[in-house]
Design a protein around this motif. Structure first.
Motif, mmCIF file in Angstrom:
data_model
loop_
_atom_site.group_PDB
_atom_site.id
_atom_site.type_symbol
_atom_site.label_atom_id
_atom_site.label_comp_id
_atom_site.label_asym_id
_atom_site.label_seq_id
_atom_site.Cartn_x
_atom_site.Cartn_y
_atom_site.Cartn_z
ATOM 1 N N ASP A 187 -2.127 -4.851 8.172
ATOM 2 C CA ASP A 187 -0.933 -5.682 8.313
ATOM 3 C C ASP A 187 -0.614 -6.399 7.002
ATOM 4 N N TYR A 188 -1.618 -6.971 6.372
ATOM 5 C CA TYR A 188 -1.380 -7.680 5.111
ATOM 6 C C TYR A 188 -0.923 -6.737 4.015
ATOM 7 N N ILE A 189 -1.574 -5.593 3.897
ATOM 8 C CA ILE A 189 -1.267 -4.676 2.807
ATOM 9 C C ILE A 189 0.096 -4.010 2.992
ATOM 10 N N SER A 190 0.415 -3.583 4.204
ATOM 11 C CA SER A 190 1.556 -2.690 4.413
ATOM 12 C C SER A 190 2.707 -3.254 5.244
ATOM 13 N N VAL A 191 2.501 -4.394 5.910
ATOM 14 C CA VAL A 191 3.560 -4.919 6.783
ATOM 15 C C VAL A 191 3.969 -6.326 6.374
ATOM 16 N N SER A 192 3.094 -7.303 6.590
ATOM 17 C CA SER A 192 3.491 -8.691 6.375
ATOM 18 C C SER A 192 3.542 -9.069 4.901
#
Length: 444
Positions: free
Chosen positions: A372-377
């Protein structure tokens, strides 16, 4: 990918007697025995790899989930693995849309927990075949591949596939920089291990003191059974951790709406960041009312660990009924459904702070939150992932915590594989641990 076939599916009822020492105790679940329906997928591929999956339970009732897994197995065994992952949203919908099994859901309850266990095993197998930890498999997938894993049915009014693609394409910008940051620093965590409701004050003091020495800065306290006791315990813990560290509250669904508002106001002087699960996990409008009432106090509402599916999360977001969204790797329909919720949270600009702990939840959810941190948020603001220091020794690839942060797993797979001896000793009711406890009970 070689055309390997899924040739077998086995499921085991694995339980740990955590209730004996009050581990996991809260206002609603006073005597949990952390447990799992543990799935193993076998294939006929020459590499001999297996897929391991699980879903988390609290002891009694695990046999129901095991039965549901067995009922789903006919939709899995005999399938060509490549066909499954190349049409993953179709396979997901097939599991959740069986004409008869769907009636005992749909997409919730024991049958959905069973779906999660099966799909977690599929994702574990896929990551192992590609020789990547699951988070890295997700990070390396194209936006188109990720979107093809999601069933958008019932949520397209809140998130379309085109919007999901745009979020993921934007997420690729500076993704490599964020990946390197994760590898070096890990994902920030908070601890729930210090303040289970059944722990005596001496144990609270000891555990909090040790956690501070280890570098923990975020602490969750179980509340909800008795206001006077909650006030005393919150005061004790706030004094122990100081004003500069973060305090979180969790009522585990104990209260009525007005009761939740008045109870939390009584505890507001201890400056909690959020109140978690203040009322029924199904009461979206109730959560919205609590959120509105507590907003002037700077206290948010967190929920999601018992949120049935993406549809409920959609409505929580649309109703502005939560300020912190808590995905669960074993209650939603595995990675597929969690992808949709992560993307909706990004669109609605709500931070994701996952539920973890239990049996294997920390091992699984670390992959989702790192992705989530790397690719979304692309953000760590107001974000943290729960950590509970129980039962990791029973996993082949246990979590690694450094400086109160989840360090990205390096081993291939979803970190779901348990140690064989642990499974044998703790399978219920015939495992050595449970046979011994039964004998002791008879002698009493």
């Amino acid at each position: 990918m070689v055309k390997a076939k899924i040739t077998g599916l086995s499921v085991t009822d694995v339980r740990f007697p955590t209730s004996m020492e009050h581990h996991g105790s809260d206002a609603m679940h006073t005597d949990p025995d952390y447990s799992a329906a543990y799935v193993v997928l076998e294939t006929d591929s020459c590499d001999g790899l297996k897929g391991y999956g699980l879903t988390f339970t609290l002891g009694k009732g695990t046999e129901v989930v095991v039965s549901a897994v067995k009922a789903l197995s006919r939709l899995v065994v005999g399938r060509i693995f490549r066909d499954v992952v190349e049409n993953f949203s179709g396979f997901y919908r097939e599991l959740t849309s069986d004409g008869q099994l769907r009636w005992i859901g749909p997409e919730k309850g024991a049958v959905h927990l069973a779906t999660a266990a099966v799909l977690n095993a599929v994702w574990d197998l896929w990551a192992k075949k590609l020789r990547k930890p699951l988070w890295k498999l997700l990070v390396d997938m194209t936006p188109e591949q990720l979107v093809s894993c999601i069933d958008f049915r019932y949520i397209s009014d809140a998130l379309t596939d085109e919007e999901a693609l745009e979020i993921l394409r934007n997420g690729r910008q500076e993704g490599e920089i964020r990946e390197q940051y994760m590898l070096q620093n890990g994902y920030p965590a908070y601890t729930t291990s210090c303040a289970w409701l059944g722990y005596p004050d001496e144990q609270l003091e000891k555990l909090c003191t040790e956690a501070i020495k280890e570098g923990w800065t975020r602490f969750k306290v179980k509340v909800g059974a008795d206001l006077i006791d909650d006030y005393r315990r919150c005061k004790l813990i706030r004094n122990l951790i100081g004003s500069e560290r973060t305090l979180l509250l969790d009522a585990n669904q104990r209260w009525e709406i007005d009761e939740a508002i008045s109870w939390v106001k009584e505890l507001a002087e201890f400056k909690p960041l959020w109140i978690e699960e203040p009322t029924s996990p199904d009461d979206i409008l109730g959560h919205a009312a609590i959120s509105k009432a507590l907003e002037p106090l700077g206290i948010g509402v967190a929920t999601g660990e018992q949120c049935h599916n993406r549809v409920m999360f959609k409505q929580f977001l649309q109703a502005r009924a939560l300020q912190y969204l808590q995905i669960d790797s074993c209650r939603l329909g595995s990675v597929n459904e969690n992808l949709s919720v992560l993307l909706m949270a990004k669109k609605f600009n709500i931070p994701v702070c996952p539920h973890a702990g239990g049996v294997g939840l920390c091992e699984l959810v670390q992959h989702l939150i790192i992705f989530d941190y790397i690719s979304v948020s692309g953000s760590l603001e107001n974000r943290m992932c729960e950590y509970v220091d129980h039962l990791h020794e029973h996993f082949k690839y246990p979590v690694v915590i450094q400086n109160a942060a989840y360090m990205p797993p390096k081993d291939p797979g979803y970190s779901t594989e348990m140690i064989v001896e642990s499974v044998l000793q703790h399978q219920y009711p015939d495992g050595e641990v449970w046979q011994k406890l039964a004998l002791e009970k008879e002698e009493l």
